[in-house]
Motif scaffolding. Structure first.
Motif, mmCIF file in Angstrom:
data_model
loop_
_atom_site.group_PDB
_atom_site.id
_atom_site.type_symbol
_atom_site.label_atom_id
_atom_site.label_comp_id
_atom_site.label_asym_id
_atom_site.label_seq_id
_atom_site.Cartn_x
_atom_site.Cartn_y
_atom_site.Cartn_z
ATOM 1 N N LYS A 59 31.539 24.274 55.583
ATOM 2 C CA LYS A 59 30.545 25.226 55.086
ATOM 3 C C LYS A 59 30.909 25.714 53.686
ATOM 4 C CE LYS A 59 29.038 27.065 59.575
ATOM 5 N NZ LYS A 59 28.831 28.298 60.384
ATOM 6 N N LEU A 60 29.895 26.174 52.973
ATOM 7 C CA LEU A 60 30.111 26.789 51.670
ATOM 8 C C LEU A 60 30.535 28.238 51.873
ATOM 9 C CD1 LEU A 60 26.983 25.501 49.695
ATOM 10 C CD2 LEU A 60 29.313 24.579 49.637
ATOM 11 N N LEU A 61 31.484 28.684 51.061
ATOM 12 C CA LEU A 61 31.931 30.078 51.081
ATOM 13 C C LEU A 61 31.767 30.632 49.671
ATOM 14 C CD1 LEU A 61 33.311 32.589 52.252
ATOM 15 C CD2 LEU A 61 35.531 31.487 51.791
ATOM 16 N N VAL A 62 30.852 31.576 49.513
ATOM 17 C CA VAL A 62 30.525 32.132 48.195
ATOM 18 C C VAL A 62 31.480 33.265 47.835
ATOM 19 C CG1 VAL A 62 28.772 33.386 46.878
ATOM 20 C CG2 VAL A 62 28.103 31.472 48.351
ATOM 21 N N TYR A 63 32.051 33.166 46.636
ATOM 22 C CA TYR A 63 32.955 34.198 46.135
ATOM 23 C C TYR A 63 32.257 35.146 45.147
ATOM 24 C CZ TYR A 63 37.082 31.774 48.018
ATOM 25 O OH TYR A 63 38.026 31.211 48.837
ATOM 26 N N ASP A 64 31.236 34.659 44.455
ATOM 27 C CA ASP A 64 30.527 35.499 43.496
ATOM 28 C C ASP A 64 29.167 34.889 43.212
ATOM 29 O OD1 ASP A 64 30.218 37.724 41.882
ATOM 30 O OD2 ASP A 64 31.123 36.790 40.115
ATOM 31 N N ALA A 65 28.194 35.740 42.927
ATOM 32 C CA ALA A 65 26.837 35.268 42.641
ATOM 33 C C ALA A 65 26.263 36.133 41.521
ATOM 34 C CB ALA A 65 25.982 35.323 43.910
ATOM 35 N N ALA A 66 25.112 36.777 41.752
ATOM 36 C CA ALA A 66 24.536 37.635 40.720
ATOM 37 C C ALA A 66 25.473 38.817 40.450
ATOM 38 C CB ALA A 66 23.169 38.140 41.169
ATOM 39 N N ARG A 67 25.631 39.121 39.167
ATOM 40 C CA ARG A 67 26.569 40.175 38.757
ATOM 41 C C ARG A 67 25.907 41.110 37.750
ATOM 42 N NH1 ARG A 67 31.140 37.574 35.614
ATOM 43 N NH2 ARG A 67 31.630 36.709 37.668
ATOM 44 N N PRO A 68 25.838 42.401 38.044
ATOM 45 C CA PRO A 68 25.297 43.349 37.062
ATOM 46 C C PRO A 68 26.108 43.313 35.774
ATOM 47 C CG PRO A 68 25.452 44.373 39.224
ATOM 48 C CD PRO A 68 26.191 43.063 39.312
ATOM 49 N N ASN A 69 25.447 43.487 34.650
ATOM 50 C CA ASN A 69 26.138 43.445 33.365
ATOM 51 C C ASN A 69 27.168 44.567 33.248
ATOM 52 O OD1 ASN A 69 25.704 43.970 29.950
ATOM 53 N ND2 ASN A 69 26.288 41.984 30.760
ATOM 54 N N SER A 70 26.932 45.661 33.946
ATOM 55 C CA SER A 70 27.897 46.774 33.928
ATOM 56 C C SER A 70 29.246 46.318 34.488
ATOM 57 C CB SER A 70 27.358 47.950 34.751
ATOM 58 O OG SER A 70 27.053 47.550 36.077
ATOM 59 N N ALA A 71 29.215 45.437 35.506
ATOM 60 C CA ALA A 71 30.451 44.898 36.069
ATOM 61 C C ALA A 71 31.091 43.899 35.107
ATOM 62 C CB ALA A 71 30.171 44.235 37.413
ATOM 63 N N GLN A 72 30.253 43.221 34.330
ATOM 64 C CA GLN A 72 30.771 42.266 33.344
ATOM 65 C C GLN A 72 31.669 42.967 32.331
ATOM 66 O OE1 GLN A 72 29.988 39.048 33.744
ATOM 67 N NE2 GLN A 72 31.121 38.279 31.984
ATOM 68 N N TYR A 73 31.274 44.170 31.933
ATOM 69 C CA TYR A 73 32.091 44.952 30.993
ATOM 70 C C TYR A 73 33.447 45.301 31.608
ATOM 71 C CZ TYR A 73 28.692 45.684 27.240
ATOM 72 O OH TYR A 73 27.859 45.500 26.156
ATOM 73 N N LYS A 74 33.464 45.595 32.896
ATOM 74 C CA LYS A 74 34.725 45.929 33.566
ATOM 75 C C LYS A 74 35.668 44.728 33.580
ATOM 76 C CE LYS A 74 32.657 49.385 36.658
ATOM 77 N NZ LYS A 74 32.384 49.744 38.086
ATOM 78 N N LEU A 75 35.114 43.552 33.854
ATOM 79 C CA LEU A 75 35.930 42.337 33.865
ATOM 80 C C LEU A 75 36.455 42.031 32.466
ATOM 81 C CD1 LEU A 75 33.767 40.014 36.171
ATOM 82 C CD2 LEU A 75 35.729 41.414 36.801
ATOM 83 N N TRP A 76 35.593 42.201 31.483
ATOM 84 C CA TRP A 76 35.956 41.939 30.086
ATOM 85 C C TRP A 76 37.095 42.857 29.635
ATOM 86 C CZ3 TRP A 76 35.006 38.370 26.447
ATOM 87 C CH2 TRP A 76 35.165 38.702 25.093
ATOM 88 N N ASP A 77 36.978 44.126 29.943
ATOM 89 C CA ASP A 77 37.989 45.104 29.539
ATOM 90 C C ASP A 77 39.314 44.888 30.275
ATOM 91 O OD1 ASP A 77 36.149 46.248 27.841
ATOM 92 O OD2 ASP A 77 35.581 47.846 29.239
ATOM 93 N N ALA A 78 39.230 44.362 31.506
ATOM 94 C CA ALA A 78 40.447 44.147 32.292
ATOM 95 C C ALA A 78 41.351 43.092 31.679
ATOM 96 C CB ALA A 78 40.082 43.731 33.719
ATOM 97 N N LEU A 79 40.790 42.188 30.885
ATOM 98 C CA LEU A 79 41.602 41.155 30.236
ATOM 99 C C LEU A 79 42.586 41.755 29.243
ATOM 100 C CD1 LEU A 79 38.966 38.326 29.619
ATOM 101 C CD2 LEU A 79 40.630 38.523 31.480
ATOM 102 N N ASP A 80 42.253 42.914 28.695
ATOM 103 C CA ASP A 80 43.175 43.595 27.789
ATOM 104 C C ASP A 80 44.439 44.014 28.532
ATOM 105 O OD1 ASP A 80 41.385 43.361 25.653
ATOM 106 O OD2 ASP A 80 40.380 45.242 26.170
ATOM 107 N N ASP A 81 44.262 44.460 29.784
ATOM 108 C CA ASP A 81 45.413 44.864 30.592
ATOM 109 C C ASP A 81 46.305 43.667 30.918
ATOM 110 O OD1 ASP A 81 44.389 47.444 30.609
ATOM 111 O OD2 ASP A 81 43.277 47.125 32.480
ATOM 112 N N LEU A 82 45.713 42.469 30.938
ATOM 113 C CA LEU A 82 46.476 41.254 31.219
ATOM 114 C C LEU A 82 47.079 40.649 29.950
ATOM 115 C CD1 LEU A 82 44.104 39.517 33.804
ATOM 116 C CD2 LEU A 82 46.148 40.880 34.261
#
Length: 238
Positions: A104-127
């Protein structure tokens, strides 16, 4: 005449009862939909499990099991896609089932609000990811990811026991080991096995045959159309 009136009244009462039950079910359903998810539904997207219940969902960004180690999605707990993308995904599920019964297929991510995109983008600075390299891992939120239009899907395959196949890396692994374009090189270096690449190809074959395209740096990511097409056809999910 009186008999006719009685029959009509019974019919009307029955109709009103059915309508009332339907409205009650709808109200109950709406209570289970979060504010974020209601906005997504209002934009015309669909819950992929309403299209094909056999598709499994485990949104990684709705849990701490992701590179940020925290829930990024808040009240977004279901996987949504544009209707035509969900139809393609359902086809991929059917093709997988035909090729590998029990898988079976197991979905990890699909539609993503742009507000969450900013959180992911900013988290790269911490890495400590250099600014010039950030777009290798997360799309610039000012431009948007295909996820932000409901036209991309991240997923894997599970076997008959529900165990994810060994793909050589975890989801959201940063580096060449996750790159489809680098698989043969990684195989030669002994960093990936032939079995791991074969497992990736099981997923890849079903997705490509259903109309998705492969991402060259993420074995788990597939696009249903180009970002240019998605931007022209659909509005960004805020």
């Amino acid at each position: 005449m009186r008999l006719i009136k009685i029959v009509c009244l019974v019919f009307i009462a029955s109709f009103l009862s059915i309508d009332s039950q339907a409205q009650s079910q709808k109200d109950k359903s709406n209570k289970n939909i979060s504010t974020t998810e209601k906005k997504i539904l209002d934009q015309g997207l669909v819950d992929i499990q309403s299209i094909n219940p056999e598709i499994l969902v485990e949104l990684k960004y709705a849990t701490p099991d992701n590179f940020m180690k925290k829930n990024v999605y808040g009240d977004l707990t279901h996987a949504y896609l544009q209707p035509e993308m969900a139809t393609k995904l359902s086809k991929a599920s059917t093709l997988l089932k035909q090729a590998k019964p029990g898988y079976k297929l197991l979905v990890y991510d699909a539609a993503r609000p742009n507000s969450a995109q900013y959180k992911l983008w900013d988290a790269l600075d911490d890495l400590k990811i250099p600014p010039r390299q950030k777009t290798q891992y997360v799309a610039d939120p000012k431009i948007g990811s295909n996820h932000n239009f409901g036209c991309a899907i991240d997923l894997t395959v599970v076997d008959e026991k529900g165990i994810p196949l060994d793909m050589g890396t975890k989801y959201d692994f940063f580096g060449p080991l996750a790159y489809p374009r680098s698989e043969q090189e990684m195989l030669k270096q002994g960093k990936l096995t032939a079995k791991q690449i074969s497992n990736r190809n099981i997923l890849r074959k079903a997705m490509v045959q259903s109309g998705f395209t492969v991402n060259t740096t993420e074995w788990w990511h597939f696009d249903g159309m180009s970002k240019k097409q998605a931007r022209a056809k659909y509005g960004m999910i805020k």
